[in-house]
Design an enzyme around this catalytic site. Sequence first.
Site, PDB file in Angstrom:
ATOM      1  N   SER A 147       1.088  -1.304  -0.004  1.00 19.77           N
ATOM      2  CA  SER A 147       0.076  -0.002  -0.113  1.00 19.77           C
ATOM      3  C   SER A 147       0.963   1.183   0.100  1.00 19.77           C
ATOM      4  O   SER A 147       1.611   1.707   0.241  1.00 19.77           O
ATOM      5  CB  SER A 147      -0.502   0.377   1.461  1.00 19.77           C
ATOM      6  OG  SER A 147      -1.371   1.431   1.819  1.00 19.77           O
ATOM      7  N   TYR A 160      -1.393  -0.344  10.230  1.00 17.75           N
ATOM      8  CA  TYR A 160      -1.521  -1.280   9.321  1.00 17.75           C
ATOM      9  C   TYR A 160      -0.414  -0.563   8.491  1.00 17.75           C
ATOM     10  O   TYR A 160       0.154  -1.667   7.044  1.00 17.75           O
ATOM     11  CB  TYR A 160      -2.927  -0.848   8.632  1.00 17.75           C
ATOM     12  CG  TYR A 160      -3.077  -0.960   7.198  1.00 17.75           C
ATOM     13  CD1 TYR A 160      -3.500  -2.333   6.776  1.00 17.75           C
ATOM     14  CD2 TYR A 160      -2.938   0.139   6.153  1.00 17.75           C
ATOM     15  CE1 TYR A 160      -3.516  -2.420   5.256  1.00 17.75           C
ATOM     16  CE2 TYR A 160      -3.316  -0.387   4.874  1.00 17.75           C
ATOM     17  CZ  TYR A 160      -3.688  -1.469   5.015  1.00 17.75           C
ATOM     18  OH  TYR A 160      -3.991  -1.085   3.013  1.00 17.75           O
TER      19      TYR A 160
HETATM   20  P1  NAP Z   1     -11.964  -5.492   0.108  1.00 16.34           P
HETATM   21  O1  NAP Z   1     -12.972  -5.198  -1.693  1.00 16.34           O
HETATM   22  O2  NAP Z   1     -12.756  -4.897   1.313  1.00 16.34           O
HETATM   23  O3  NAP Z   1     -12.084  -6.470  -0.483  1.00 16.34           O
HETATM   24  C1  NAP Z   1     -11.638  -7.664   0.239  1.00 16.34           C
HETATM   25  C2  NAP Z   1     -11.468  -9.222   0.470  1.00 16.34           C
HETATM   26  O4  NAP Z   1     -10.711  -9.786   0.847  1.00 16.34           O
HETATM   27  C3  NAP Z   1     -13.010  -9.930   0.017  1.00 16.34           C
HETATM   28  O5  NAP Z   1     -12.870 -10.566  -0.989  1.00 16.34           O
HETATM   29  C4  NAP Z   1     -12.848 -10.712   1.142  1.00 16.34           C
HETATM   30  O6  NAP Z   1     -13.683 -11.341   1.599  1.00 16.34           O
HETATM   31  C5  NAP Z   1     -11.336 -11.057   0.989  1.00 16.34           C
HETATM   32  N1  NAP Z   1     -10.883 -11.176   2.542  1.00 16.34           N
HETATM   33  C6  NAP Z   1     -10.882 -10.245   3.887  1.00 16.34           C
HETATM   34  N2  NAP Z   1      -9.982 -11.115   4.932  1.00 16.34           N
HETATM   35  C7  NAP Z   1     -10.158 -12.546   4.097  1.00 16.34           C
HETATM   36  C8  NAP Z   1      -9.014 -13.458   4.634  1.00 16.34           C
HETATM   37  N3  NAP Z   1      -8.697 -13.129   6.210  1.00 16.34           N
HETATM   38  N4  NAP Z   1      -8.663 -14.095   4.556  1.00 16.34           N
HETATM   39  C9  NAP Z   1      -9.249 -14.294   3.002  1.00 16.34           C
HETATM   40  N5  NAP Z   1     -10.092 -13.255   2.581  1.00 16.34           N
HETATM   41  C10 NAP Z   1      -9.866 -12.511   2.728  1.00 16.34           C
HETATM   42  O7  NAP Z   1     -10.031  -4.786  -0.193  1.00 16.34           O
HETATM   43  P2  NAP Z   1      -9.330  -4.400  -1.358  1.00 16.34           P
HETATM   44  O8  NAP Z   1      -9.915  -2.455  -1.674  1.00 16.34           O
HETATM   45  O9  NAP Z   1      -9.595  -4.882  -2.589  1.00 16.34           O
HETATM   46  O10 NAP Z   1      -7.933  -5.102  -0.956  1.00 16.34           O
HETATM   47  C11 NAP Z   1      -7.317  -5.812  -1.247  1.00 16.34           C
HETATM   48  C12 NAP Z   1      -5.918  -4.851  -0.820  1.00 16.34           C
HETATM   49  O11 NAP Z   1      -5.375  -3.899  -1.718  1.00 16.34           O
HETATM   50  C13 NAP Z   1      -5.504  -5.347   0.660  1.00 16.34           C
HETATM   51  O12 NAP Z   1      -3.966  -5.966   1.253  1.00 16.34           O
HETATM   52  C14 NAP Z   1      -5.715  -3.609   1.365  1.00 16.34           C
HETATM   53  O13 NAP Z   1      -4.656  -3.641   1.756  1.00 16.34           O
HETATM   54  C15 NAP Z   1      -4.720  -3.252  -0.465  1.00 16.34           C
HETATM   55  N6  NAP Z   1      -4.857  -1.516  -0.079  1.00 16.34           N
HETATM   56  C16 NAP Z   1      -6.195  -1.872  -0.970  1.00 16.34           C
HETATM   57  C17 NAP Z   1      -5.983  -0.074  -1.257  1.00 16.34           C
HETATM   58  C18 NAP Z   1      -7.283   0.401  -1.166  1.00 16.34           C
HETATM   59  O14 NAP Z   1      -7.870   1.483  -1.281  1.00 16.34           O
HETATM   60  N7  NAP Z   1      -9.035  -0.130  -1.506  1.00 16.34           N
HETATM   61  C19 NAP Z   1      -4.342   0.806  -0.824  1.00 16.34           C
HETATM   62  C20 NAP Z   1      -3.958   0.090  -0.909  1.00 16.34           C
HETATM   63  C21 NAP Z   1      -3.520  -0.845  -0.539  1.00 16.34           C
HETATM   64  P3  NAP Z   1     -14.735 -12.228   2.482  1.00 16.34           P
HETATM   65  O15 NAP Z   1     -15.253 -11.176   3.683  1.00 16.34           O
HETATM   66  O16 NAP Z   1     -15.517 -13.155   2.099  1.00 16.34           O
HETATM   67  O17 NAP Z   1     -13.162 -13.286   2.904  1.00 16.34           O
END
Ligand code: NAP
Length: 255
Positions: A147, A160
């Site tokens: 991130s 985080y």
């Molecule tokens: P998201 O839209 O909330 O999706 C999260 C996904 O992860 C869902 O499919 C959820 O499904 C699954 N999940 C959650 N906890 C889990 C666990 N312990 N084991 C396996 N699956 C799990 O999140 P996102 O924004 O796409 O984030 C994905 C990655 O991008 C993360 O590493 C985050 O730190 C990184 N990131 C995001 C942003 C942002 O702004 N969105 C910015 C920087 C980095 P279930 O509920 O069925 O488990």
Amino acid sequence: MEGTKIAKRFEGKVAIVTASTQGIGFTIAERLGLEGASVVISSRKQKNVDEAVEKLKSRGIEVLGVVCHVSNAQQRKNLIDKTIQKYGKIDVVVSNAATNPSVDSILQTQESVLDKLWDINVKSSILILKDAGPHMSKGSSVVIISSIAGYHPPASMAMYGVTKTALLGLTKALAAEMAPNTRVNCVAPGFVPTHFASFITENDALRKEVEGRTMLNRLGTTQDMAAATAFLASDDASYITGETLVVAGGTPSRL
Ligand code: NAP
């Protein structure tokens, strides 16, 4: 990507993407699948896995869905076993799972929360690769999702951010360890309006502030992250390993 012609860089390849039933992970799986990969998607809830599998199938993607909470050793092993049973090999692993359970400052964070953050954001990436590694052969690759918060951990998500800083080091260390057969790279996304970031992106003032820190004056999209991940995972990046690609519209990160 509707209507755009995309490359087919992953034909005959097998890709595992963790935490991939929605958000960035889902779009990465979709992108790799549209480029020809057989994709293995997973997350904690069976219902989410089933729904995501149907969505990907409806786009003509070859997909296997497995329930896998990344901090559950049995479920991690099952994810790898099922992949090998169905496809016989692993070419790409995208380690995408993360949690951000607290807005406390680092010194106010409960020990149990510190443990959870390390477990899911850092340790599970290592453990999944420990299981997958023996099945990855020459030309394979790993992409770890960090991130922008890893560069300057913001006060509201400081711990985080620190776990995401650790992934930058993990990428370097594993790139050396898994070379020359497997490349290991990292994507550091800026803010993307997913469920995970909704506490920022759905708050008008915070969203504007985040957008204002970018040069391109917008939030990222899951497609932006998927395109960068697909590049690093593909043979187009065959001489790149140990690197982190910041995909954050010019948000300050490093020189
Ligand atoms: P998201 O839209 O909330 O999706 C999260 C996904 O992860 C869902 O499919 C959820 O499904 C699954 N999940 C959650 N906890 C889990 C666990 N312990 N084991 C396996 N699956 C799990 O999140 P996102 O924004 O796409 O984030 C994905 C990655 O991008 C993360 O590493 C985050 O730190 C990184 N990131 C995001 C942003 C942002 O702004 N969105 C910015 C920087 C980095 P279930 O509920 O069925 O488990």
